[in-house]
Design an enzyme around this catalytic site. Structure first.
Site, PDB file in Angstrom:
ATOM      1  N   PHE A 171       1.031  -1.174  -0.013  1.00  0.00           N
ATOM      2  CA  PHE A 171      -0.146  -0.044   0.150  1.00  0.00           C
ATOM      3  C   PHE A 171       0.878   1.287  -0.021  1.00  0.00           C
ATOM      4  CE2 PHE A 171       0.834  -0.096   4.771  1.00  0.00           C
ATOM      5  CZ  PHE A 171       1.064   1.372   4.929  1.00  0.00           C
ATOM      6  N   LYS A 195      -1.485  -7.186  -9.266  1.00  0.00           N
ATOM      7  CA  LYS A 195      -2.549  -6.908  -8.156  1.00  0.00           C
ATOM      8  C   LYS A 195      -1.991  -5.761  -7.383  1.00  0.00           C
ATOM      9  CE  LYS A 195      -3.010  -8.406  -3.939  1.00  0.00           C
ATOM     10  NZ  LYS A 195      -3.704  -7.364  -3.341  1.00  0.00           N
ATOM     11  N   GLU A 198      -5.041  -3.810  -2.191  1.00  0.00           N
ATOM     12  CA  GLU A 198      -6.310  -3.505  -2.063  1.00  0.00           C
ATOM     13  C   GLU A 198      -6.692  -2.320  -1.287  1.00  0.00           C
ATOM     14  OE1 GLU A 198      -4.605  -5.890  -0.690  1.00  0.00           O
ATOM     15  OE2 GLU A 198      -5.032  -6.569   1.414  1.00  0.00           O
ATOM     16  N   ARG A 199      -5.789  -1.725  -0.704  1.00  0.00           N
ATOM     17  CA  ARG A 199      -6.050  -0.572   0.254  1.00  0.00           C
ATOM     18  C   ARG A 199      -5.886   0.856  -0.685  1.00  0.00           C
ATOM     19  NH1 ARG A 199      -3.091  -1.911   5.751  1.00  0.00           N
ATOM     20  NH2 ARG A 199      -1.505  -2.931   4.689  1.00  0.00           N
ATOM     21  N   SER A 248       5.091  -6.855   3.209  1.00  0.00           N
ATOM     22  CA  SER A 248       5.637  -7.491   4.718  1.00  0.00           C
ATOM     23  C   SER A 248       6.148  -8.867   4.451  1.00  0.00           C
ATOM     24  CB  SER A 248       4.392  -7.479   5.580  1.00  0.00           C
ATOM     25  OG  SER A 248       3.568  -8.465   5.278  1.00  0.00           O
ATOM     26  N   CYS A 303       9.562   1.990   3.265  1.00  0.00           N
ATOM     27  CA  CYS A 303      10.299   0.677   3.670  1.00  0.00           C
ATOM     28  C   CYS A 303      11.602   1.131   3.767  1.00  0.00           C
ATOM     29  CB  CYS A 303      10.393  -0.197   2.445  1.00  0.00           C
ATOM     30  SG  CYS A 303      11.159   0.383   1.111  1.00  0.00           S
ATOM     31  N   GLU A 403       9.134  -3.801  12.967  1.00  0.00           N
ATOM     32  CA  GLU A 403       9.058  -2.651  12.253  1.00  0.00           C
ATOM     33  C   GLU A 403       7.570  -1.977  12.523  1.00  0.00           C
ATOM     34  OE1 GLU A 403       7.947  -3.671   8.085  1.00  0.00           O
ATOM     35  OE2 GLU A 403       8.972  -1.952   7.407  1.00  0.00           O
TER      36      GLU A 403
HETATM   37  P1  NAD Z   1       1.401  -6.647   3.128  1.00  0.00           P
HETATM   38  O1  NAD Z   1       2.446  -7.475   3.142  1.00  0.00           O
HETATM   39  O2  NAD Z   1       0.419  -6.480   4.174  1.00  0.00           O
HETATM   40  O3  NAD Z   1       0.764  -6.328   1.629  1.00  0.00           O
HETATM   41  C1  NAD Z   1       1.553  -6.559   0.507  1.00  0.00           C
HETATM   42  C2  NAD Z   1       0.651  -7.365  -0.493  1.00  0.00           C
HETATM   43  O4  NAD Z   1       0.477  -8.559  -0.039  1.00  0.00           O
HETATM   44  C3  NAD Z   1      -0.679  -6.745  -0.603  1.00  0.00           C
HETATM   45  O5  NAD Z   1      -1.094  -6.931  -2.086  1.00  0.00           O
HETATM   46  C4  NAD Z   1      -1.722  -7.839  -0.057  1.00  0.00           C
HETATM   47  O6  NAD Z   1      -3.015  -7.771  -0.626  1.00  0.00           O
HETATM   48  C5  NAD Z   1      -1.026  -9.044   0.030  1.00  0.00           C
HETATM   49  N1  NAD Z   1      -0.959  -9.731   1.334  1.00  0.00           N
HETATM   50  C6  NAD Z   1      -1.085  -9.325   2.409  1.00  0.00           C
HETATM   51  N2  NAD Z   1      -1.288 -10.412   3.379  1.00  0.00           N
HETATM   52  C7  NAD Z   1      -1.280 -11.239   2.868  1.00  0.00           C
HETATM   53  C8  NAD Z   1      -1.332 -12.940   2.988  1.00  0.00           C
HETATM   54  N3  NAD Z   1      -1.454 -13.049   4.506  1.00  0.00           N
HETATM   55  N4  NAD Z   1      -1.417 -13.639   2.312  1.00  0.00           N
HETATM   56  C9  NAD Z   1      -1.125 -13.319   0.942  1.00  0.00           C
HETATM   57  N5  NAD Z   1      -0.976 -11.924   0.603  1.00  0.00           N
HETATM   58  C10 NAD Z   1      -0.989 -11.129   1.449  1.00  0.00           C
HETATM   59  O7  NAD Z   1       2.410  -5.117   3.139  1.00  0.00           O
HETATM   60  P2  NAD Z   1       1.905  -3.595   3.228  1.00  0.00           P
HETATM   61  O8  NAD Z   1       1.294  -3.541   4.653  1.00  0.00           O
HETATM   62  O9  NAD Z   1       0.762  -3.243   2.082  1.00  0.00           O
HETATM   63  O10 NAD Z   1       3.216  -2.739   3.104  1.00  0.00           O
HETATM   64  C11 NAD Z   1       4.186  -2.403   4.155  1.00  0.00           C
HETATM   65  C12 NAD Z   1       5.258  -3.475   4.167  1.00  0.00           C
HETATM   66  O11 NAD Z   1       5.941  -3.569   2.916  1.00  0.00           O
HETATM   67  C13 NAD Z   1       6.349  -2.954   5.352  1.00  0.00           C
HETATM   68  O12 NAD Z   1       6.613  -4.117   5.931  1.00  0.00           O
HETATM   69  C14 NAD Z   1       7.336  -2.432   4.375  1.00  0.00           C
HETATM   70  O13 NAD Z   1       8.670  -2.553   4.853  1.00  0.00           O
HETATM   71  C15 NAD Z   1       7.198  -3.316   3.117  1.00  0.00           C
HETATM   72  N6  NAD Z   1       7.874  -2.746   1.895  1.00  0.00           N
HETATM   73  C16 NAD Z   1       9.006  -3.077   1.755  1.00  0.00           C
HETATM   74  C17 NAD Z   1       9.525  -2.466   0.414  1.00  0.00           C
HETATM   75  C18 NAD Z   1      10.992  -3.052   0.113  1.00  0.00           C
HETATM   76  O14 NAD Z   1      11.401  -2.457  -1.230  1.00  0.00           O
HETATM   77  N7  NAD Z   1      11.878  -3.729   0.865  1.00  0.00           N
HETATM   78  C19 NAD Z   1       9.005  -1.478  -0.227  1.00  0.00           C
HETATM   79  C20 NAD Z   1       7.773  -0.989   0.186  1.00  0.00           C
HETATM   80  C21 NAD Z   1       7.201  -1.571   1.296  1.00  0.00           C
END
Ligand code: NAD
Length: 522
Positions: A171, A195, A198-199, A248, A303, A403
């Protein structure tokens, strides 16, 4: 159905304030270059984080829609891979121009759905646009290798697309992260199913409209929606050859292991806990400005946010100045002039962040600046957390180990550079790190000994531009960083090498007998 059907994404009259949208509509999905209304029975309500007013409903794409996206991409692939690389380059040129032309519109959709300030949202778009601009150079990047390996014999290597590939986005950068995939995946000849989070899928929807306008044929870019169900479909669908994931650790480690077990290529950038080490010889003004910007910008939801400050020696005396600067930041709706940071993404996120601040207090840390319970006058219903500074933090505390992903800076004290390096290296994440010092020797020693993938020397957020790669380390990246995003490794991720060895020999030079031993090239 045009994306303008959802007012949040309208081309002519996109929202530029947090006013309630009166005619809320569902977010469309995008297949075969058409925006379609989902037949979903489940929806995820998307609220403006500054007000919690409903902006749109995001469908959980149905099985039939997900399968249709795959069929569309499969159907498009043979012609797309056969399209000349020069033609794909022309589309990329048009696409980058259209992103520039729609820069404000994209940024407005980000501010509305994600909450970051409009100025920061423009940066989100720009950093993605730069990847697309880099992909305009795709003919040069795709050039293979050739060598005459023996008499009349040469070996050539080609980069070929993988086929149908997928991207799963987080997101926090609704434009930049889709743009880590869309340009490189498609310019190299793949068909991409994306994809968005969704947020906040709005920016991806606008990007799809622009890709179609730029001339991308139907099926080259499809957008589906939803949460874990869509992700599981992507992981298990055999036609999808590769997955780009950013998000994440919880989701990413699962996607990496199950996707890899299914024989797919997976690149996965994960969570972080980025440290800044501040040395007594640093330029104080520059260091403090940098830390405040990088800890609290985007409400800490980057991140590469600097969420952890390691104060070496007497720099702990600088804390009150740091707190003064953090306190002066304006927390407000992202469309408001002068806002420095907006709300966090959801009420649950606010609750989790405030819970981590509570835990620090219980574990004996000091809350030097407390952003709990903050509310700007105009937006009492948003997900607000004001800038927070926690001092006297110890490595065993929950606020250090997890985090936080909010506007919270945790501060630890050490006596020397070596101690700072040991502390940082003991942390399981290794995305980014920064050092503030005027000494080249100190910076060089730090750079050599630190176990983080991206090091800033007097630079708070050292995210590499697209001629380099995003190079996280340790738990911040799955698979030991074997496949980085963008740059040369990004190109490698979306292509496979084919090596062709050919023999072109005149009739009279052909040998009279069969050779049964392995050639010895002597
Ligand atoms: P998230 O993992 O909750 O969601 C990311 C994607 O995964 C979304 O599209 C979501 O629909 C999907 N998802 C979430 N939970 C899932 C599950 N249990 N099973 C399958 N799919 C699932 O992450 P977020 O909250 O949207 O983003 C924040 C996180 O992303 C932070 O931890 C941040 O550090 C990380 N991030 C990392 C980088 C990098 O380059 N290292 C860049 C941006 C964000």
């Amino acid at each position: 159905l045009h994306p303008a059907a959802a007012p949040a994404y309208a081309a002519e009259s996109y929202p530029t304030s947090h006013e309630k949208i009166s005619n809320v509509q569902d977010t469309p999905y995008f297949i075969d270059n058409k925006f379609l209304k989902s037949e979903a029975t489940q929806f995820i309500d998307l609220h403006d984080p500054a007000t919690n007013n409903l902006v749109t409903r995001v469908p959980q794409s149905t099985d039939a829609e997900l399968k249709a996206a795959v069929r569309s991409a499969q159907k498009a692939f043979p012609a797309w891979r056969a399209t000349s690389v020069m033609a794909r380059q022309q589309i990329m040129f048009k696409f980058t121009q259209l992103v520039r032309d729609n820069w404000d519109r994209l940024a407005a959709s980000i501010t509305l759905e994600q909450g970051k300030t409009f100025a920061d949202a423009k940066g989100d778009v720009l950093r993605g646009l730069q990847v697309a601009e880099g992909a305009c150079n795709i003919p040069q990047q795709m050039v293979g290798e050739v060598l005459e390996v023996a008499k009349d014999m040469e070996t050539r290597s080609y980069r070929e697309p993988l086929g149908v590939v997928a991207a799963i986005c987080p997101f926090n950068f609704p434009a930049m992260i889709p743009l880590w995939s869309i340009p490189i995946a498609t310019a190299t000849g793949n068909c991409l199913i994306l994809k968005p989070s969704e947020r906040d899928p709005g920016a991806a929807i606008i990007l799809a409209e622009l890709a179609e306008k730029a001339g991308m044929p139907p099926g080259v870019l499809n957008i589906v929606h939803g949460a874990a169900k869509t992700v599981d479909f992507i992981i298990d669908e055999p036609a999808i050859k590769a997955i780009s994931f950013v998000g994440s650790n919880r989701a990413g480690e699962y996607i990496f292991s199950r996707g890899s077990a299914n024989g797919k290529r997976v690149q996965a950038n994960l969570g972080a806990k980025n440290h800044a080490a501040i040395l007594p010889d640093a330029n104080k003004q520059h260091a403090l400005n940098s830390i405040v910007g990088a800890a609290f910008g985007a409400a800490g939801q980057r991140c590469m946010a600097l969420s952890t400050l390691v104060m070496v020696g007497e720099t702990k005396e600088w804390l009150s100045e740091l707190a003064g600067s953090a306190k002066s930041l304006e927390v407000n709706g992202g469309f408001e002039q002068g806002a420095d940071l907006g709300p966090v993404i959801s009420p649950q996120s606010k609750e989790r962040i405030e819970g981590l601040i509570d835990s620090a207090e219980k574990e004996g840390a000091t809350i030097l600046l407390d952003g709990r319970g903050f509310k700007p006058e105009k937006y009492p219903n948003g997900n607000w957390v004001g800038p927070t500074i926690i001092t006297n933090v110890k490595p065993h505390m929950k606020c250090y180990k997890e985090e936080i992903f909010g506007p919270v800076l945790v501060c630890l004290n050490v006596d020397s550079l070596d101690e700072a390096v040991d502390l940082i290296n003991a942390n399981e994440y290794g995305n980014g790190v920064a050092i503030f010092t005027k000494s080249g020797a100190t910076a060089t020693a730090f750079q050599k000994n630190i176990e983080a993938g991206q090091v800033g020397i007097n630079v708070p957020i050292p995210v590499p531009l697209p001629m380099f790669s995003f190079t996280g380390n340790k738990k911040s990246i799955a698979g030991g960083g074997a496949s980085y995003f963008y740059g040369k490794p990004g190109l490698q991720f979306y292509t496979q090498l084919k090596t062709v060895t050919s023999l072109w020999r005149s009739e009279d030079a052909i040998s009279k007998a069969a050779d049964v031993a392995m050639p010895t090239h002597s």
